[in-house]
Design a protein around this motif. Structure first.
Motif, PDB file in Angstrom:
ATOM      1  N   ASN A   1      37.864  31.860  42.403  1.00 15.14           N
ATOM      2  CA  ASN A   1      37.289  30.728  41.683  1.00 15.14           C
ATOM      3  C   ASN A   1      36.491  29.791  42.582  1.00 15.14           C
ATOM      4  OD1 ASN A   1      38.174  31.547  39.155  1.00 15.14           O
ATOM      5  ND2 ASN A   1      40.119  30.439  39.307  1.00 15.14           N
TER       6      ASN A   1
ATOM      7  N   VAL B   1      30.931  33.891  35.143  1.00 19.14           N
ATOM      8  CA  VAL B   1      32.290  34.426  35.190  1.00 19.14           C
ATOM      9  C   VAL B   1      32.268  35.908  35.542  1.00 19.14           C
ATOM     10  CG1 VAL B   1      34.302  34.992  33.755  1.00 19.14           C
ATOM     11  CG2 VAL B   1      33.292  32.708  33.639  1.00 19.14           C
TER      12      VAL B   1
ATOM     13  N   ARG C   1      38.146  23.364  30.070  1.00 19.97           N
ATOM     14  CA  ARG C   1      39.268  23.744  30.945  1.00 19.97           C
ATOM     15  C   ARG C   1      40.471  22.841  30.713  1.00 19.97           C
ATOM     16  NH1 ARG C   1      34.708  23.695  35.362  1.00 19.97           N
ATOM     17  NH2 ARG C   1      33.497  25.301  34.317  1.00 19.97           N
TER      18      ARG C   1
ATOM     19  N   SER D   1      38.800  20.986  38.570  1.00 20.39           N
ATOM     20  CA  SER D   1      38.973  21.759  37.339  1.00 20.39           C
ATOM     21  C   SER D   1      39.372  23.200  37.598  1.00 20.39           C
ATOM     22  CB  SER D   1      37.680  21.729  36.513  1.00 20.39           C
ATOM     23  OG  SER D   1      36.666  22.527  37.099  1.00 20.39           O
ATOM     24  N   ILE D   2      39.138  23.724  38.825  1.00 22.49           N
ATOM     25  CA  ILE D   2      39.610  25.074  39.137  1.00 22.49           C
ATOM     26  C   ILE D   2      41.023  25.030  39.715  1.00 22.49           C
ATOM     27  CG2 ILE D   2      37.229  25.762  39.599  1.00 22.49           C
ATOM     28  CD1 ILE D   2      38.087  26.135  42.556  1.00 22.49           C
TER      29      ILE D   2
ATOM     30  N   SER E   1      34.847  18.506  39.087  1.00 19.56           N
ATOM     31  CA  SER E   1      34.411  19.904  39.000  1.00 19.56           C
ATOM     32  C   SER E   1      35.270  20.780  39.889  1.00 19.56           C
ATOM     33  CB  SER E   1      32.935  20.030  39.391  1.00 19.56           C
ATOM     34  OG  SER E   1      32.103  19.348  38.489  1.00 19.56           O
TER      35      SER E   1
ATOM     36  N   ARG F   1      46.600  29.414  37.607  1.00 23.04           N
ATOM     37  CA  ARG F   1      45.189  29.269  37.963  1.00 23.04           C
ATOM     38  C   ARG F   1      44.367  30.510  37.625  1.00 23.04           C
ATOM     39  NH1 ARG F   1      48.202  27.005  42.319  1.00 23.04           N
ATOM     40  NH2 ARG F   1      47.559  24.870  42.844  1.00 23.04           N
TER      41      ARG F   1
ATOM     42  N   SER G   1      35.264  29.529  29.186  1.00 21.78           N
ATOM     43  CA  SER G   1      33.884  29.992  28.981  1.00 21.78           C
ATOM     44  C   SER G   1      33.809  31.039  27.879  1.00 21.78           C
ATOM     45  CB  SER G   1      33.341  30.562  30.299  1.00 21.78           C
ATOM     46  OG  SER G   1      33.370  29.582  31.313  1.00 21.78           O
TER      47      SER G   1
ATOM     48  N   MET H   1      28.603  25.834  39.999  1.00 22.18           N
ATOM     49  CA  MET H   1      29.112  24.891  39.006  1.00 22.18           C
ATOM     50  C   MET H   1      28.621  23.472  39.244  1.00 22.18           C
ATOM     51  SD  MET H   1      32.949  26.512  38.828  1.00 22.18           S
ATOM     52  CE  MET H   1      33.727  25.065  38.147  1.00 22.18           C
TER      53      MET H   1
ATOM     54  N   ILE I   1      39.333  29.084  33.981  1.00 20.04           N
ATOM     55  CA  ILE I   1      37.882  28.980  34.132  1.00 20.04           C
ATOM     56  C   ILE I   1      37.198  29.983  33.201  1.00 20.04           C
ATOM     57  CG2 ILE I   1      35.959  29.006  35.760  1.00 20.04           C
ATOM     58  CD1 ILE I   1      38.174  26.944  36.360  1.00 20.04           C
TER      59      ILE I   1
ATOM     60  N   LEU J   1      35.159  35.127  38.214  1.00 19.24           N
ATOM     61  CA  LEU J   1      35.965  33.936  37.953  1.00 19.24           C
ATOM     62  C   LEU J   1      37.062  34.282  36.943  1.00 19.24           C
ATOM     63  CD1 LEU J   1      33.117  31.266  37.736  1.00 19.24           C
ATOM     64  CD2 LEU J   1      34.246  32.236  39.753  1.00 19.24           C
TER      65      LEU J   1
ATOM     66  N   CYS K   1      32.432  25.995  28.315  1.00 21.06           N
ATOM     67  CA  CYS K   1      32.061  26.410  29.679  1.00 21.06           C
ATOM     68  C   CYS K   1      32.114  25.254  30.673  1.00 21.06           C
ATOM     69  CB  CYS K   1      30.660  27.028  29.723  1.00 21.06           C
ATOM     70  SG  CYS K   1      30.400  28.390  28.570  1.00 21.06           S
TER      71      CYS K   1
END
Length: 556
Positions: free
Chosen positions: A498, A376, A422, A520-521, A517, A471, A389, A505, A385, A381, A417
């Motif tokens: 991100n 991050v 998330r 998730s962002i 994955s 976001r 973490s 990731m 996200i 990031l 994380c």
């Protein structure tokens, strides 16, 4: 004075290299430094002073100062200060030391100003194109002032292709995109796969760069740009509109009326609600939990109705003008908001319990898409996200804007994380948004919603604005200009940062986990402007150009 405290810390090591200092307020700091020390200063700010990297901006200032300028923006979250470290470069040799070796998060931004302005970041780890198309002619830079906004460059090479890296030994290439069933917009992830395990990834995006920043400094006026800003993103339109307006207001020392600031806050949180409900639904759809997918969309619909009730539109609100807002919240609308929030809160409690108790969701998301606090920090990031973490990062608290300094809320964090964390962050943030809106409705003062601005805005002033989008941080940088428009407007959407974390990731993860994955962002790419047609009888494929599509729409 927080900004002065930050300045004094930087001066302890670099005072002889500081050419000029502007401190327009307690929470803004602009440092002009000599080119030779920019990497060292940014490394000191990023590592020693623990500032968060935000974005780097290239500026063609030749018509005004005869120079190019590069600005590296950082956020000092403990001090609540946004800062810009600026370097002026000669017009005939715009070369600057890359800060990416010290600040890895700056890689994309440096490649971007190389593409669009021809400013060379010496020592940048990757010099591949980022924004410009593969066939764009060398030496042509569209954000330079001598490049017309409607110019189509000659010598465009349609046959030139992007040079991807060779796959690691023992790996095969699996293309994910640019068009894929789980991608609503075009993006190309070139996955290097060994068996079922992803060993590496290279990204190629920006396939349809819309040139909004060029339009802003050549065609549009200050109060037309918010309409354009709303269309940057199909979900976070209000975020970009408010971020742009605040950047201009901060540069020109304009303070909108208190009621306008509360209305902006309410609309931003309504937008966060419908975005989080959308994301939770889509994430569950990707994972096969379609019942919650449908329930999330059902619960989202009254929020969309509220947005239309307030502004006349479900998504593009036309809310902001410089110095205020267009739409007020009447007592009747206030009652509607409270009624719908009460119903949503009741239903979302049940939905949150369903998510938190579902073992299948946990098995598909725990330990997947890992982004720890170190990643991050290094890649900048942001948003859910970072908070998933264990990094308690939130612009609403760290750099208060609109009416957020008038309300209480909790910054939701998780420590896993991973994708599961998330999910939990977004699920729980829904309750905080409901809480914020209720406080705003109670505390919102009476009064005007716009300032009357008769004088031209002073040119050559810089404004920074960071807003916590659903976001993550949306950051807008503005240099005010002549002819009722800015000289420079730079937008850094949260997905821009991100996305840079995706290769790390998904490394050493199952190929099947790529979709969630990436999901998730909550990625947001540009929309495409081409169309491919397959003739199912002959098997022939034809790609239609933008002009051909336009011509088809005009047929009677």
């Amino acid at each position: 004075m927080p900004a002065r405290n930050v300045l004094n810390q930087i001066k302890e090591r670099f005072e002889p290299s500081i050419l000029r200092v502007d401190v327009p307020s307690d929470n803004r700091l602009f440092l002009y430094v000599t080119p030779g020390v920019v990497r060292d200063i940014c490394n000191h700010v990023f590592r020693d002073l623990d500032a968060r990297y935000v974005v780097s901006i290239g500026i063609d200032d030749r018509p005004y100062s005869g120079q190019f300028t590069v600005a590296h923006n950082f956020g000092f979250e403990r001090e609540k200060v946004l800062s810009s470290i600026l370097v002026n470069l000669p017009a005939d040799d715009p070369v600057i030391d890359s800060i990416s070796p010290a600040v890895p998060a700056a890689n994309w931004a440096e490649r971007e100003f190389r593409d669009l302005l021809g400013i060379e970041p010496v020592g940048c780890p990757s010099m591949k194109r980022l924004v410009l198309p593969d066939g764009w002619p060398e030496g042509v830079h569209p954000l330079r002032k001598d490049f017309s906004w409607d110019l189509k460059p000659a010598k465009f090479d349609e046959n030139k292709v992007f040079a991807f890296d060779d796959p690691p030994e023992g790996c095969v290439v699996v293309p994910f995109g640019p068009f894929h069933p789980t991608l609503d917009e075009p993006a190309h992830f070139r996955l290097y796969v060994e068996g079922e395990i992803v060993r590496g990834c290279e990204y190629r995006g920006f396939m349809v760069h819309r040139g909004i920043e060029k339009l802003a400094d050549t065609v549009l006026t200050y109060n037309e740009i918010p309409m354009m800003a709303e269309r940057i993103c199909g979900i976070c339109g209000c975020v970009h509109s408010v971020a742009y307006a605040q950047a201009v207001e901060q540069a020109a020392a304009i303070e909108p009326p208190a009621r306008a600031r509360f209305i902006r806050t309410i609309m931003l949180e309504l937008e966060r609600l419908h975005s989080h409900l959308l994301w939770v639904g889509l994430a569950n759809h990707i994972l096969g939990f379609d019942t919650l997918f449908m329930q999330s969309f059902r619960m989202r619909e009254p929020i969309m109705w509220l947005c239309e009730r307030i502004t006349g539109n479900r998504k593009t609100y036309g809310l902001c003008v410089i110095g205020g807002v267009r739409w007020d919240i009447t007592p009747e609308i206030k009652d509607d908001i409270n009624r719908i929030l009460d119903q949503l809160e009741k239903e979302w409690i049940a939905a949150a319990k369903a998510v938190q108790g579902d073992r299948n969701l946990q098995k598909r998301t725990k330990g997947v898409g890992i982004a720890d606090a170190a990643l991050v920090k290094d890649l900048g990031l942001i948003g859910p996200i970072a908070r998933a973490s264990g990094v308690p990062q939130d612009c609403r608290r760290d750099f208060p804007y609109a009416a957020y300094d008038q309300v209480d809320f909790q910054v939701i964090t998780q420590a896993g994380c991973d994708v599961w964390s998330r999910v939990l962050v977004r699920v729980l943030e829904v309750f905080e948004s409901i809480r914020i809106i209720r406080q705003c409705l109670e505390k919102m003062p009476a009064g005007p919603i716009q300032l009357q601005l008769d004088d031209e805005l002073p040119p050559g002033r810089i404004g920074l604005s960071s807003i916590e989008a659903p976001r993550g941080e949306a950051h807008h940088f503005v240099v005010t200009g002549e002819e009722n428009r800015p000289r420079r407007w730079r937008v850094r959407a949260p997905t821009y940062q991100n996305l840079q974390g995706i290769p790390a990731m998904i490394k050493d993860q199952q190929l099947a986990d790529m979709t969630i994955s990436l999901g998730s962002i909550d990625p947001c790419f540009s929309c495409t402007d081409r169309l491919e047609i397959l003739d199912i009888k002959s098997g022939d494929v034809r790609v239609y150009s933008q002009q051909e599509i336009v011509n088809m729409t005009r047929r009677v």
